[in-house]
Design an enzyme around this catalytic site. Structure first.
Site, short mmCIF file in Angstrom:
data_model
loop_
_atom_site.label_atom_id
_atom_site.label_comp_id
_atom_site.label_asym_id
_atom_site.label_seq_id
_atom_site.Cartn_x
_atom_site.Cartn_y
_atom_site.Cartn_z
N MET A 1 -0.02 0.70 -17.77
CA MET A 1 -0.66 1.29 -18.95
C MET A 1 -1.21 0.18 -19.84
O MET A 1 -2.38 -0.16 -19.77
CB MET A 1 0.34 2.15 -19.71
N CYS A 2 -0.39 -0.46 -20.66
CA CYS A 2 -0.73 -1.63 -21.45
C CYS A 2 -1.77 -1.35 -22.53
O CYS A 2 -2.55 -0.42 -22.45
CB CYS A 2 -1.21 -2.78 -20.57
N GLY A 3 -1.75 -2.19 -23.56
CA GLY A 3 -2.71 -2.11 -24.64
C GLY A 3 -3.35 -3.46 -24.89
O GLY A 3 -2.69 -4.49 -24.78
N ARG A 32 1.73 1.85 -25.85
CA ARG A 32 1.06 1.53 -24.60
C ARG A 32 1.73 0.36 -23.89
O ARG A 32 1.45 0.11 -22.71
CB ARG A 32 -0.42 1.20 -24.84
N THR A 147 -0.18 -5.75 -25.30
CA THR A 147 1.13 -5.13 -25.28
C THR A 147 1.36 -4.63 -23.86
O THR A 147 0.51 -3.93 -23.31
CB THR A 147 1.24 -3.97 -26.28
#
Length: 297
Positions: A1-3, A32, A147
């Site tokens: 996912m990650c941001g 995220r 993130t």
């Protein structure tokens, strides 16, 4: 996912607020990526000096390593400690010697190097990581952050973004590369060194290699569209600015905003919602397979 977040300032107006603004953007992206976080800040440097950002497994090991580095080189600046990291500057002519000394230190690793770049990353909630390193008080010209939600590897500091494989260059990534193992072998033969098994570090190494071969940042990213297989959104930081590129399918979310004062990137609009002047910004979604670059002259 990650941001992913990024903020490039077009002039000096908001430079003292860069860290505060970037910190807020990172914290909004916590859901995220709650496992770890990191960021690169680009600011003032000294002519003829290279800033080395080091990380230590504990404070004593880090301070001892910095002391030995200063003794061996005989010419380092006053180190600036930020929690588990420290920034120390050495003469450009002694960078290779400094790298060799750091590599021999147990419990200490080199996170990033550059005339303008400082790079910090740790395990923990993004807001906590930003606070530990004092990001809200930092100033500069531009910065990028990440993130992480670890879906394919362990939650470690080494696996956190950004990844840096070149001077004043780093990359954050949301997505996955399917041909990273073969690219890693090829790039290793070309002299690119890797510290982790993360596919995002391979993407950073690919850009470093292309730019060493003479490509501009824009050209390196455009060539990556043919060589990097998978789905990805990249935000790349360099000494002069930052760049954004999405794969041809662009299944990962991305939004940008531009005003007279800045260009900002976020995985979601809510990362941008707190920026000054956002209500009159030109807000847009970056196009698939398109390279966007903003740089200072």
């Amino acid at each position: 996912m990650c941001g992913i977040v990024g903020l490039f300032l077009k002039g000096p107006k908001l430079q003292d607020e860069l860290g505060s603004l970037l910190s807020g953007m990172l914290e909004v992206m916590s859901d995220r990526g709650p496992d770890s976080a990191g960021f690169a800040i680009y600011g003032a440097g000294a002519a003829g000096q290279v800033k080395l950002t080091l990380r230590g497994t504990d404070a004593e090991a880090l301070r001892s390593a910095v002391d030995r580095l200063g003794t061996a080189l005989g010419s380092t600046t006053q180190p600036v400690f930020h929690d588990t990291h420290v920034v120390v500057s050495v003469p450009e002519a002694k960078e290779a010697e400094a790298r060799a000394l750091i590599a021999a230190e147990a419990g200490v690793s080199l996170v990033g190097t550059g005339g303008a770049m400082e790079l910090y990353k740790e395990v923990g909630l993004p807001g906590d990581v930003a606070s530990r390193f004092g990001l809200p008080a930092m100033s500069g010209t531009h910065g990028i952050g990440h993130t992480r939600m670890a879906t394919e590897s362990a939650v470690t500091t080494r696996g956190a973004h950004p990844f840096s494989t070149g001077t004043d260059q780093c990359l954050v990534h949301n997505g996955s590369l399917s041909n990273h193992a073969s690219l890693r072998r090829m790039l290793s033969r070309e002299g690119i060194e890797f510290a982790t098994d993360n596919d995002s570090e391979v993407a950073a190494g690919y850009l470093t290699w292309k730019m060493r071969e003479g490509a501009s940042l824009s050209e390196a990213l455009e060539q990556g569209l043919g060589d990097l297989d998978g789905f990805y959104t990249f935000v790349v930081g360099t000494e002069k600015g930052f760049a954004v590129m999405r794969d041809p399918i662009s299944c990962k979310p991305a939004v940008m905003a531009e005003t007279d004062d800045y260009v900002a990137f976020g995985s979601e609009y809510r990362a941008l919602a707190g920026l000054p002047g956002i209500e009159t910004a030109r807000v847009f979604e970056p196009e698939p397979a398109t390279v966007y670059v903003w740089e200072r002259p």
